[in-house]
Design a protein around this motif. Structure first.
Motif, PDB file in Angstrom:
ATOM      1  N   GLY A  41      22.517  40.207  26.463  1.00  0.00           N
ATOM      2  CA  GLY A  41      23.848  39.673  26.691  1.00  0.00           C
ATOM      3  C   GLY A  41      24.353  39.948  28.087  1.00  0.00           C
ATOM      4  N   GLY A  42      25.303  39.158  28.475  1.00  0.00           N
ATOM      5  CA  GLY A  42      25.958  39.332  29.750  1.00  0.00           C
ATOM      6  C   GLY A  42      27.396  38.882  29.630  1.00  0.00           C
ATOM      7  N   ASP A  43      28.232  39.397  30.511  1.00  0.00           N
ATOM      8  CA  ASP A  43      29.638  39.054  30.452  1.00  0.00           C
ATOM      9  C   ASP A  43      30.213  39.099  31.861  1.00  0.00           C
ATOM     10  OD1 ASP A  43      32.043  38.488  28.926  1.00  0.00           O
ATOM     11  OD2 ASP A  43      32.702  40.482  29.523  1.00  0.00           O
ATOM     12  N   SER A  44      31.021  38.140  32.173  1.00  0.00           N
ATOM     13  CA  SER A  44      31.707  38.094  33.458  1.00  0.00           C
ATOM     14  C   SER A  44      33.202  38.006  33.174  1.00  0.00           C
ATOM     15  CB  SER A  44      31.247  36.874  34.263  1.00  0.00           C
ATOM     16  OG  SER A  44      31.895  36.828  35.497  1.00  0.00           O
ATOM     17  N   THR A  45      33.963  39.001  33.629  1.00  0.00           N
ATOM     18  CA  THR A  45      35.390  39.060  33.354  1.00  0.00           C
ATOM     19  C   THR A  45      36.162  39.068  34.662  1.00  0.00           C
ATOM     20  OG1 THR A  45      34.969  40.330  31.344  1.00  0.00           O
ATOM     21  CG2 THR A  45      37.215  40.388  32.222  1.00  0.00           C
ATOM     22  N   GLN A  46      37.051  38.106  34.818  1.00  0.00           N
ATOM     23  CA  GLN A  46      37.926  38.038  35.983  1.00  0.00           C
ATOM     24  C   GLN A  46      39.274  38.631  35.580  1.00  0.00           C
ATOM     25  OE1 GLN A  46      36.945  36.263  39.045  1.00  0.00           O
ATOM     26  NE2 GLN A  46      38.629  37.455  39.853  1.00  0.00           N
ATOM     27  N   VAL A  47      39.797  39.553  36.387  1.00  0.00           N
ATOM     28  CA  VAL A  47      41.076  40.205  36.100  1.00  0.00           C
ATOM     29  C   VAL A  47      42.132  39.651  37.056  1.00  0.00           C
ATOM     30  CG1 VAL A  47      42.286  42.412  35.973  1.00  0.00           C
ATOM     31  CG2 VAL A  47      39.861  42.285  35.364  1.00  0.00           C
ATOM     32  N   PHE A  48      43.273  39.289  36.496  1.00  0.00           N
ATOM     33  CA  PHE A  48      44.380  38.740  37.274  1.00  0.00           C
ATOM     34  C   PHE A  48      45.605  39.640  37.146  1.00  0.00           C
ATOM     35  CE2 PHE A  48      41.673  35.243  36.099  1.00  0.00           C
ATOM     36  CZ  PHE A  48      41.585  34.489  37.256  1.00  0.00           C
ATOM     37  N   ASN A  49      46.398  39.722  38.210  1.00  0.00           N
ATOM     38  CA  ASN A  49      47.649  40.462  38.123  1.00  0.00           C
ATOM     39  C   ASN A  49      48.728  39.546  37.558  1.00  0.00           C
ATOM     40  OD1 ASN A  49      48.574  38.855  40.232  1.00  0.00           O
ATOM     41  ND2 ASN A  49      48.383  40.469  41.782  1.00  0.00           N
ATOM     42  N   GLN A  50      49.962  40.043  37.449  1.00  0.00           N
ATOM     43  CA  GLN A  50      51.044  39.264  36.845  1.00  0.00           C
ATOM     44  C   GLN A  50      51.395  38.030  37.666  1.00  0.00           C
ATOM     45  OE1 GLN A  50      54.162  42.131  36.270  1.00  0.00           O
ATOM     46  NE2 GLN A  50      53.375  42.739  34.273  1.00  0.00           N
ATOM     47  N   ALA A  51      51.082  38.034  38.942  1.00  0.00           N
ATOM     48  CA  ALA A  51      51.367  36.885  39.797  1.00  0.00           C
ATOM     49  C   ALA A  51      50.262  35.828  39.706  1.00  0.00           C
ATOM     50  CB  ALA A  51      51.532  37.340  41.247  1.00  0.00           C
ATOM     51  N   GLY A  52      49.224  36.108  38.921  1.00  0.00           N
ATOM     52  CA  GLY A  52      48.130  35.153  38.773  1.00  0.00           C
ATOM     53  C   GLY A  52      47.071  35.264  39.853  1.00  0.00           C
ATOM     54  N   VAL A  53      47.068  36.333  40.611  1.00  0.00           N
ATOM     55  CA  VAL A  53      46.084  36.533  41.672  1.00  0.00           C
ATOM     56  C   VAL A  53      44.923  37.357  41.126  1.00  0.00           C
ATOM     57  CG1 VAL A  53      45.704  37.552  43.959  1.00  0.00           C
ATOM     58  CG2 VAL A  53      47.886  36.433  43.428  1.00  0.00           C
ATOM     59  N   ALA A  54      43.707  36.871  41.395  1.00  0.00           N
ATOM     60  CA  ALA A  54      42.515  37.601  40.947  1.00  0.00           C
ATOM     61  C   ALA A  54      42.442  38.944  41.657  1.00  0.00           C
ATOM     62  CB  ALA A  54      41.265  36.785  41.231  1.00  0.00           C
ATOM     63  N   THR A  55      42.291  40.024  40.886  1.00  0.00           N
ATOM     64  CA  THR A  55      42.253  41.372  41.459  1.00  0.00           C
ATOM     65  C   THR A  55      40.907  42.064  41.268  1.00  0.00           C
ATOM     66  OG1 THR A  55      43.140  42.327  39.422  1.00  0.00           O
ATOM     67  CG2 THR A  55      44.732  41.688  41.144  1.00  0.00           C
ATOM     68  N   ALA A  56      40.097  41.606  40.321  1.00  0.00           N
ATOM     69  CA  ALA A  56      38.804  42.264  40.081  1.00  0.00           C
ATOM     70  C   ALA A  56      37.887  41.317  39.326  1.00  0.00           C
ATOM     71  CB  ALA A  56      38.991  43.543  39.294  1.00  0.00           C
ATOM     72  N   LEU A  57      36.600  41.527  39.506  1.00  0.00           N
ATOM     73  CA  LEU A  57      35.572  40.797  38.774  1.00  0.00           C
ATOM     74  C   LEU A  57      34.611  41.826  38.211  1.00  0.00           C
ATOM     75  CD1 LEU A  57      34.111  38.181  37.914  1.00  0.00           C
ATOM     76  CD2 LEU A  57      32.881  38.296  40.094  1.00  0.00           C
TER      77      LEU A  57
END
Length: 179
Positions: A13-29
């Motif tokens: 298995g593999g997983d790719s998770t994009q994290v966004f802040n409250q303003a909708g800006v990507a902060t982490a992958l």
């Protein structure tokens, strides 16, 4: 009555998770990948003792578990783990009468951590859950007693059991944020 068998499965298995802040800006992958192998062999037999109304069931199982090929953001995780475990079982059923049985059993087993626990960091609301590729299996030693009462077309069954778990696998919140 004798039963024997083997089982095996391979999970990749593999997983790719994009994290966004409250303003909708990507902060982490977060990108993870891993593989787990499960294999087992078992034999179980029941003996009916002819001079006593007693059934004795003995089960023997050998399990093999291996985790490998783990990566987090394209960096190899610590070397894979592997475990082998022999787990016997013993069960007794005493027929007190045609309508009433007493039962007892003792057994050992183990549970390997799943893919989510070893490889998938995920977020739920403001909470992050961190995967841990170094998790080891949990082990159980269990005991139980029970009784069966048959009346007409129905059966009333009761069980009491006790489990001693070692190396329990559970999830823990590693961070949390408010509003």
């Amino acid at each position: 009555d004798v039963k024997a068998g083997v089982d095996a499965r391979n999970i990749v298995g593999g997983d790719s998770t994009q994290v966004f802040n409250q303003a909708g800006v990507a902060t982490a992958l977060s990108q993870v990948h891993g593989q787990q192998w499960f294999q087992g062999v078992f034999v179980q037999g029941t003996v009916h003792v002819p001079w006593v109304p007693l059934d004795i069931t003995i089960g023997l199982r050998e399990d093999f578990w291996r985790v490998s090929d783990g990566t987090f953001n394209n960096t190899a995780l610590p070397a894979g783990q592997q475990y082998a475990r022999f787990d016997p079982r013993l069960g007794l059923k005493y027929r007190v009468s045609p309508q009433f049985d007493l039962r007892a059993a003792v057994y050992r087993d183990f549970g390997a951590p799943g893919m989510n626990q070893t490889f998938r960091t995920y977020y739920s609301g403001n909470t992050a859950f961190q995967a841990n590729a170094a998790l080891a299996p949990e082990y159980n030693l269990g005991y139980e007693v029970g009784a069966d009462l048959r009346r007409g077309p129905g059966t009333l069954t009761g069980n009491l059991f006790h489990n001693d778990l070692t190396n329990v696998i559970d999830s823990a919140t590693i961070c949390g944020a408010t509003g």
